[in-house]
Scaffold this motif. Structure first.
Motif, short mmCIF file in Angstrom:
data_model
loop_
_atom_site.label_atom_id
_atom_site.label_comp_id
_atom_site.label_asym_id
_atom_site.label_seq_id
_atom_site.Cartn_x
_atom_site.Cartn_y
_atom_site.Cartn_z
N LYS A 1 0.85 -1.18 0.00
CA LYS A 1 0.00 0.00 0.00
C LYS A 1 0.89 1.24 0.00
N HIS B 1 -3.47 6.86 -8.06
CA HIS B 1 -4.81 6.25 -8.03
C HIS B 1 -5.03 5.38 -9.26
N GLY C 1 -5.10 2.11 -7.39
CA GLY C 1 -6.49 2.15 -6.95
C GLY C 1 -6.67 2.24 -5.45
N ASP C 2 -7.42 1.29 -4.88
CA ASP C 2 -7.75 1.32 -3.45
C ASP C 2 -6.56 1.06 -2.54
N LYS C 3 -5.45 0.68 -3.11
CA LYS C 3 -4.24 0.49 -2.29
C LYS C 3 -3.55 1.82 -1.98
#
Length: 305
Positions: free
Chosen positions: A23, A42, A46-48
């Motif tokens: 992350k 992003h 992405g969500d990491k």
């Protein structure tokens, strides 16, 4: 000029390769540099990606609320660390020390957030002039020479470290960032602390925050400077109403530049300077006088510290 599309593809791939299965935390400030890095990261992971905005208490008027609104799609974490930053800056007057104090405290805040979320990497918006000035001894940028020697991250990722500001803006436009972000003036990482000569206090910062807002309102859209700002110098004698006062002296600065390595003052109309003086001294009761800085860079720097 950089090949924008090729740069974007390369940067996204590089971030993805560096982070791998981990992350990353992005230091989000709302300026064009960190915003470009946030969008690139992003796209890459992405969500990491964990966007973090640190409210140091040294930001521009309305900054925190605007960040929350602009980057709501990323769900940024807003960390109020103003007590920590003002406490760390207490008694500090040397400009280089201010930058180092701010740089270290940013990192410590990021480390706390990263540890709680098991984050491995820090992404920040360092650009080429930051490196030149820090490595050349001109001044330590909080994200380069101002960083502490021991950092609790596996690595720091700097996707735009080889770009100049005008190139970063080209990338921002290609990423379709809002104009208010893509064309936003530079703002120092240490925030208003380097627009206060001497010790940084909440009172002084509040004065210069209001003065800075007035300067931006009167200059930005009308004259489109590379950068404009207000700085708090010291106190001087003035007259408010029928009474003698000992009030703050505010310096106004507006410059034209291409890459921030050199700059010239803007020849603002006399009526604009008069209006700035009138608004700042009337809307901020503790200010006694206003001066306009016409020094080029070099010998001056754009910021006062």
């Amino acid at each position: 000029m950089v090949d924008v599309n090729a740069f974007i593809d390369e940067a996204v791939n590089r971030i993805r390769e560096q982070v791998k299965d981990g992350k990353a935390l992005i230091a989000l400030s709302g300026g064009v540099d960190s915003s470009v890095c946030a969008i690139l990261a992003h796209r890459a992971i992405g969500d990491k990606l964990v966007p973090v905005y640190v409210d140091t208490g040294l930001m521009r008027k309305g900054e925190t609320d605007r960040i929350r609104e602009l980057f709501s799609f990323m769900n940024p974490r807003i960390v109020d660390a103003s007590d920590q930053f003002f406490g760390a800056l207490k008694g500090v007057t040397d400009p280089e020390m201010k930058r180092k104090v701010v740089g270290e405290n940013f990192i410590r805040v990021f480390e706390v957030v990263a540890k709680s979320l098991d984050v491995d990497y820090l992404i920040q918006g360092t650009i080429y002039p930051d490196r030149i000035e820090s490595e050349g001894g001109i001044k330590s940028h909080h994200n380069v020479g101002g960083l502490p020697s021991v950092i609790d991250f596996k690595g720091i990722i700097e996707p735009i470290e080889d770009l100049y500001k005008d190139e970063v803006r080209e990338v921002a436009r290609a990423l379709e960032l809002p104009e208010e972000v893509a064309e936003r003036m530079p703002f120092p990482g240490p925030g208003l602390s380097v627009r206060v000569i001497g010790e940084v206090t909440r009172e002084k910062v509040e004065v210069i925050r209001e003065a800075n807002a007035i300067v931006e309102e009167e200059i930005v859209h009308k004259f489109k400077p590379w950068q404009c700002l207000a700085a708090l110098l010291e106190k001087g004698t003035g007259v408010k109403g029928d009474n003698r006062c000992h009030g703050w002296i505010v310096a106004v600065r507006a410059v034209e530049s291409r890459d921030a390595m050199t700059a010239n003052h803007m020849e603002l109309p006399w009526e604009t300077l008069n209006k700035l003086s009138s608004r700042i001294t009337s809307e901020i009761p503790s200010v006694a006088r206003v001066v306009y800085d016409i020094t080029p860079k070099p010998p001056a720097t754009i910021e006062f510290e």
